[in-house]
Design a protein around this motif. Structure first.
Motif, PDB file in Angstrom:
ATOM      1  N   ALA A 193       0.837  -1.202   0.000  1.00 22.53           N
ATOM      2  CA  ALA A 193       0.000   0.000   0.000  1.00 22.53           C
ATOM      3  C   ALA A 193       0.875   1.257   0.000  1.00 22.53           C
ATOM      4  O   ALA A 193       0.604   2.214  -0.737  1.00 22.53           O
ATOM      5  N   PHE A 194       1.949   1.231   0.789  1.00 20.86           N
ATOM      6  CA  PHE A 194       2.849   2.385   0.845  1.00 20.86           C
ATOM      7  C   PHE A 194       3.577   2.561  -0.485  1.00 20.86           C
ATOM      8  O   PHE A 194       3.706   3.685  -0.997  1.00 20.86           O
ATOM      9  N   VAL A 195       4.049   1.455  -1.065  1.00 22.87           N
ATOM     10  CA  VAL A 195       4.769   1.526  -2.339  1.00 22.87           C
ATOM     11  C   VAL A 195       3.848   1.993  -3.458  1.00 22.87           C
ATOM     12  O   VAL A 195       4.279   2.713  -4.376  1.00 22.87           O
ATOM     13  N   SER A 196       2.568   1.606  -3.399  1.00 28.52           N
ATOM     14  CA  SER A 196       1.619   2.075  -4.423  1.00 28.52           C
ATOM     15  C   SER A 196       1.501   3.598  -4.379  1.00 28.52           C
ATOM     16  O   SER A 196       1.328   4.248  -5.409  1.00 28.52           O
ATOM     17  N   LEU A 197       1.626   4.175  -3.181  1.00 30.89           N
ATOM     18  CA  LEU A 197       1.631   5.631  -3.038  1.00 30.89           C
ATOM     19  C   LEU A 197       2.860   6.218  -3.718  1.00 30.89           C
ATOM     20  O   LEU A 197       2.758   7.227  -4.441  1.00 30.89           O
ATOM     21  N   LEU A 198       4.010   5.593  -3.533  1.00 24.34           N
ATOM     22  CA  LEU A 198       5.242   6.088  -4.152  1.00 24.34           C
ATOM     23  C   LEU A 198       5.161   6.014  -5.671  1.00 24.34           C
ATOM     24  O   LEU A 198       5.629   6.921  -6.372  1.00 24.34           O
ATOM     25  N   LYS A 199       4.573   4.952  -6.189  1.00 25.01           N
ATOM     26  CA  LYS A 199       4.480   4.781  -7.638  1.00 25.01           C
ATOM     27  C   LYS A 199       3.618   5.857  -8.290  1.00 25.01           C
ATOM     28  O   LYS A 199       3.808   6.194  -9.462  1.00 25.01           O
ATOM     29  N   GLU A 200       2.676   6.389  -7.538  1.00 27.01           N
ATOM     30  CA  GLU A 200       1.799   7.431  -8.083  1.00 27.01           C
ATOM     31  C   GLU A 200       2.486   8.792  -8.114  1.00 27.01           C
ATOM     32  O   GLU A 200       2.005   9.708  -8.789  1.00 27.01           O
ATOM     33  N   GLN A 218       2.758  12.621   3.485  1.00 25.59           N
ATOM     34  CA  GLN A 218       1.963  12.523   4.710  1.00 25.59           C
ATOM     35  C   GLN A 218       0.484  12.826   4.493  1.00 25.59           C
ATOM     36  O   GLN A 218      -0.356  12.446   5.309  1.00 25.59           O
ATOM     37  N   THR A 219       0.154  13.485   3.428  1.00 27.29           N
ATOM     38  CA  THR A 219      -1.250  13.859   3.188  1.00 27.29           C
ATOM     39  C   THR A 219      -2.089  12.676   2.719  1.00 27.29           C
ATOM     40  O   THR A 219      -3.314  12.761   2.699  1.00 27.29           O
ATOM     41  N   LEU A 273      -3.496   8.746   3.102  1.00 27.64           N
ATOM     42  CA  LEU A 273      -3.746   7.777   4.175  1.00 27.64           C
ATOM     43  C   LEU A 273      -2.798   6.586   4.112  1.00 27.64           C
ATOM     44  O   LEU A 273      -2.491   5.977   5.136  1.00 27.64           O
ATOM     45  N   ARG A 274      -2.336   6.259   2.935  1.00 29.87           N
ATOM     46  CA  ARG A 274      -1.434   5.121   2.788  1.00 29.87           C
ATOM     47  C   ARG A 274      -0.086   5.364   3.445  1.00 29.87           C
ATOM     48  O   ARG A 274       0.681   4.417   3.672  1.00 29.87           O
ATOM     49  N   PHE A 275       0.189   6.620   3.762  1.00 26.55           N
ATOM     50  CA  PHE A 275       1.424   6.943   4.471  1.00 26.55           C
ATOM     51  C   PHE A 275       1.461   6.229   5.821  1.00 26.55           C
ATOM     52  O   PHE A 275       2.522   5.836   6.309  1.00 26.55           O
ATOM     53  N   GLU A 276       0.274   6.055   6.427  1.00 24.67           N
ATOM     54  CA  GLU A 276       0.173   5.415   7.737  1.00 24.67           C
ATOM     55  C   GLU A 276       0.130   3.895   7.646  1.00 24.67           C
ATOM     56  O   GLU A 276       0.011   3.209   8.670  1.00 24.67           O
ATOM     57  N   SER A 277       0.215   3.352   6.440  1.00 19.79           N
ATOM     58  CA  SER A 277       0.215   1.892   6.299  1.00 19.79           C
ATOM     59  C   SER A 277       1.386   1.286   7.054  1.00 19.79           C
ATOM     60  O   SER A 277       1.276   0.213   7.648  1.00 19.79           O
ATOM     61  N   LEU A 278       2.527   1.968   7.009  1.00 22.17           N
ATOM     62  CA  LEU A 278       3.679   1.561   7.797  1.00 22.17           C
ATOM     63  C   LEU A 278       3.715   2.405   9.062  1.00 22.17           C
ATOM     64  O   LEU A 278       3.531   3.628   9.011  1.00 22.17           O
ATOM     65  N   GLU A 279       3.945   1.759  10.188  1.00 24.95           N
ATOM     66  CA  GLU A 279       3.730   2.417  11.473  1.00 24.95           C
ATOM     67  C   GLU A 279       4.868   3.312  11.930  1.00 24.95           C
ATOM     68  O   GLU A 279       4.650   4.249  12.704  1.00 24.95           O
ATOM     69  N   THR A 280       6.085   3.035  11.481  1.00 22.50           N
ATOM     70  CA  THR A 280       7.218   3.838  11.952  1.00 22.50           C
ATOM     71  C   THR A 280       7.901   4.536  10.777  1.00 22.50           C
ATOM     72  O   THR A 280       7.835   4.068   9.634  1.00 22.50           O
ATOM     73  N   ASP A 281       8.573   5.620  11.103  1.00 24.40           N
ATOM     74  CA  ASP A 281       9.276   6.368  10.061  1.00 24.40           C
ATOM     75  C   ASP A 281      10.446   5.564   9.506  1.00 24.40           C
ATOM     76  O   ASP A 281      10.793   5.687   8.328  1.00 24.40           O
ATOM     77  N   ALA A 282      11.034   4.733  10.343  1.00 24.43           N
ATOM     78  CA  ALA A 282      12.148   3.895   9.892  1.00 24.43           C
ATOM     79  C   ALA A 282      11.670   2.905   8.822  1.00 24.43           C
ATOM     80  O   ALA A 282      12.372   2.668   7.829  1.00 24.43           O
TER      81      ALA A 282
END
Length: 260
Positions: free
Chosen positions: A128-135, A153-154, A156-165
């Motif tokens: 889900a996070f990578v799909s955000l990057l691809k867009e 950060q804007t 919602l898929r940004f929160e798919s992964l819980e930590t910044d690391a």
């Protein structure tokens, strides 16, 4: 006379008895193999039935185990949403639930399925996070997480992964895949430019060089000229016309530092 008659009568009386005995003995002797075969056949039938019964029981057990596994995975997906959840915490949450207490699964098997669920959960959230990057088409093989963190950060898929690391790691892996794709495209460009591999100077070489510098696969490495130079040297050593390419590699890579 009487004695003779008595003896004759006795023999006459014994004749049918002896005959019947012989016939019955002959009958038993002739039918003994048949009786044995029937008995043997009966035992074979019983063994076959036992084997079929055991196989049927085995299949039923297998089906019940599969059902128990599927039902437990569904339970995990319903109740375990935190991909950092520990096995001990999960046990406390699910103890007493019928699907978790299934007699068809051992504790080790339940834990193995729990770990499988966590891996699937992590993969799903990472995708889900990578799909955000691809867009975000502006992300390239030279991008950094720090550059794009705020704008990502804007979504919602940004929160798919819980930590910044975790986000930084996923971002770095995505960028690395873009770099590998850019390298493959650049190697294809060198392969397509045949005249570049067969000449070191002259009009044909100059024309090929201009084509190279104008191609987006060349300019993709303007920010990473050292990587482009390494790819040219690599191709010069292994590509078609390698000796000619090696001698022309320095000439072709020189403009990379002057932004041609």
């Amino acid at each position: 006379m009487c004695a003779s008659w008595h003896t004759s009568t006795k023999r006459t009386w014994l004749l049918p008895t002896l005959r019947s005995y012989r016939e019955s003995t002959s009958f038993c002797d002739s039918h003994a193999p048949t009786a044995f075969r029937l008995s043997q056949r009966g035992r074979e039938v019983d063994r076959t039935r036992d084997q079929e019964r055991r196989e049927l029981d085995r299949r039923r057990e297998h089906v019940r185990r599969e059902e128990a596994e599927n039902e437990l995975l569904v339970l995990y997906s319903e109740k375990i949403k935190d991909m950092h959840c520990s096995w001990e915490t999960a046990q406390e949450m699910l103890r007493g639930r019928e699907r978790f207490e299934s007699k068809y699964l051992s504790d080790d098997e339940k834990r193995t399925l729990f770990e499988l669920h966590l891996r699937k959960l992590k993969d799903k959230r990472r995708r889900a996070f990578v799909s955000l990057l691809k867009e975000r088409y502006s992300i390239s093989h030279t991008s950094t997480y720090a550059e794009f963190k705020h704008s990502l950060q804007t979504d919602l898929r940004f929160e798919s992964l819980e930590t910044d690391a975790e986000r930084a790691e996923a971002f770095a892996e995505y960028v690395a895949s873009l770099l590998e794709a850019a390298k493959a495209a650049f190697r294809a460009l060198l392969h397509e430019t045949k005249s570049f591999t067969t000449a070191t100077s002259g009009p044909a070489f100059e024309t090929a060089l201009k084509l190279l510098h104008a191609d987006k696969r060349w300019t993709a490495f303007d920010e990473l000229p050292h990587v482009r130079d390494e790819l040219i040297r690599e191709y010069g050593a292994t590509g078609p016309g390698s000796s000619a390419t090696a001698s022309s590699a320095t000439t072709a890579s020189a403009p990379s530092s002057t932004n041609i």
